[in-house]
Write a protein that holds these residues in place. Structure first.
Motif, PDB file in Angstrom:
ATOM      1  N   UNK A  23       0.816  -1.214   0.000  1.00  9.23           N
ATOM      2  CA  UNK A  23       0.000   0.000   0.000  1.00  9.23           C
ATOM      3  C   UNK A  23       0.843   1.254   0.000  1.00  9.23           C
ATOM      4  N   UNK A  24       2.105   1.112   0.424  1.00 14.22           N
ATOM      5  CA  UNK A  24       3.038   2.239   0.446  1.00 14.22           C
ATOM      6  C   UNK A  24       4.450   1.680   0.411  1.00 14.22           C
ATOM      7  N   UNK A  25       5.386   2.544   0.025  1.00 11.95           N
ATOM      8  CA  UNK A  25       6.800   2.158  -0.001  1.00 11.95           C
ATOM      9  C   UNK A  25       7.622   3.403   0.303  1.00 11.95           C
ATOM     10  N   UNK A  67       5.224  -0.459 -13.848  1.00 16.32           N
ATOM     11  CA  UNK A  67       3.990  -0.131 -13.119  1.00 16.32           C
ATOM     12  C   UNK A  67       3.591   1.336 -13.265  1.00 16.32           C
ATOM     13  N   UNK A  68       4.388   2.126 -13.959  1.00 10.86           N
ATOM     14  CA  UNK A  68       4.070   3.538 -14.133  1.00 10.86           C
ATOM     15  C   UNK A  68       4.340   4.374 -12.900  1.00 10.86           C
ATOM     16  N   UNK A  84       5.385  -1.565   2.566  1.00 14.95           N
ATOM     17  CA  UNK A  84       4.404  -1.503   3.663  1.00 14.95           C
ATOM     18  C   UNK A  84       3.056  -2.016   3.152  1.00 14.95           C
ATOM     19  N   UNK A  85       2.499  -2.987   3.845  1.00 18.85           N
ATOM     20  CA  UNK A  85       1.151  -3.471   3.529  1.00 18.85           C
ATOM     21  C   UNK A  85       0.137  -3.038   4.580  1.00 18.85           C
ATOM     22  N   UNK A  86       0.612  -2.506   5.696  1.00 19.61           N
ATOM     23  CA  UNK A  86      -0.291  -2.100   6.770  1.00 19.61           C
ATOM     24  C   UNK A  86      -0.311  -0.603   6.987  1.00 19.61           C
ATOM     25  N   UNK A  87       0.107  -0.194   8.187  1.00 19.97           N
ATOM     26  CA  UNK A  87       0.044   1.210   8.601  1.00 19.97           C
ATOM     27  C   UNK A  87       1.301   1.944   8.132  1.00 19.97           C
ATOM     28  N   UNK A 113       0.345   4.457  -2.170  1.00 22.30           N
ATOM     29  CA  UNK A 113      -0.396   3.965  -3.318  1.00 22.30           C
ATOM     30  C   UNK A 113       0.468   4.156  -4.550  1.00 22.30           C
ATOM     31  N   UNK A 114      -0.032   4.928  -5.480  1.00 22.07           N
ATOM     32  CA  UNK A 114       0.762   5.272  -6.668  1.00 22.07           C
ATOM     33  C   UNK A 114       1.235   6.719  -6.647  1.00 22.07           C
ATOM     34  N   UNK A 115       0.914   7.440  -5.568  1.00 25.85           N
ATOM     35  CA  UNK A 115       1.305   8.844  -5.456  1.00 25.85           C
ATOM     36  C   UNK A 115       2.712   8.951  -4.881  1.00 25.85           C
ATOM     37  N   UNK A 116       3.561   9.702  -5.571  1.00 29.41           N
ATOM     38  CA  UNK A 116       4.933   9.900  -5.106  1.00 29.41           C
ATOM     39  C   UNK A 116       4.953  10.863  -3.925  1.00 29.41           C
TER      40      UNK A 116
END
Length: 239
Positions: A23-25, A67-68, A84-87, A113-116
């Protein structure tokens, strides 16, 4: 390596799958951290809900482009990624807290998500309450309007009755005027009723006077009987 190309393809596929599932990185530069420090950071991030992985920037760039995802500017220097898959806020806090005692760790930015996200936005993310705290605050915010709404529903009939009474008092009973017309229409039969009632008392009086005639009729035979008796008495005397 006998077939380095296949191995690189496998790494690119792995990175792409991790980006897609997360969900985030959050991307960091770990220059200056030794193996023990990186192992400690991995444990702390795992407890917060993140997985800390190190890949070559070139391979990460290929996976991100598939993945764009626009993170090319973050892929400079030795880069490690916290998937990150959680919080996301909890992992951002863990990175912030670790960097306070280990300045060699630098948070460069990330993805929500996909937002930088920039480095400043990641720091702002770390200042947010945890997911559990946010959910409890949201539940409290939703509960208050629901209680107010329930109270409004309960007060609505009561307020309507008060409002209707106030309106009637203000207009001096104006809404009751239409009811006076049927009363006026029924006034005619009531006017005729007293005439009937005025005549009705006469009938009982007349009925009361009628028995007087039989009394007179009774008296008359008595009176006529007396002369008859007198006549009977007088008749022998004549004999």
């Amino acid at each position: 390596m006998e077939n380095p190309r296949q191995e690189k393809v496998a790494v690119v596929n792995e990175v792409r799958e991790k980006f897609a599932a997360a969900g985030a990185a959050l991307l960091t530069e770990y220059r200056g951290l030794n193996v023990a420090a990186i192992s400690q950071l991995r444990r702390q991030l795992r407890e917060a809900g993140g997985e800390y992985k190190i890949y070559k920037n070139t391979l990460v760039r290929f996976a991100a482009r598939d993945l764009g995802l626009e993170i090319d500017e973050l892929l400079t220097g030795p880069t490690a990624i916290a998937f990150i898959e959680g919080d996301a806020a909890a992992v951002a806090k863990a990175l912030r807290d670790y960097a306070r005692t280990n300045p060699a760790l630098v948070v460069k930015g990330g993805l929500l998500g996909t937002k930088a996200l920039s480095a400043d936005e990641v720091r702002a993310l770390a200042e947010l309450p945890s997911r559990d705290v946010l959910l409890s605050q949201l539940a409290g915010a939703l509960a208050a309007p629901m209680q107010q709404f329930a109270g409004l529903l309960q007060a609505l009939p009561r307020n309507f009755a008060y409002g209707l009474k106030a309106l009637l008092d203000e207009r001096g009973g104006v809404p009751m005027e239409p009811a006076s017309e049927p009363v006026a229409e029924e006034a005619e039969p009531e006017a005729a009723t007293p005439e009937v009632e005025a005549e009705s008392p006469i009938e009982p009086e007349a009925a009361a006077e009628e028995p007087a005639a039989p009394e007179t009729a009774v008296e008359d035979p008595a009176e006529t009987a007396e002369p008859a008796a007198d006549a009977a008495e007088e008749t022998p005397e004549e004999n």
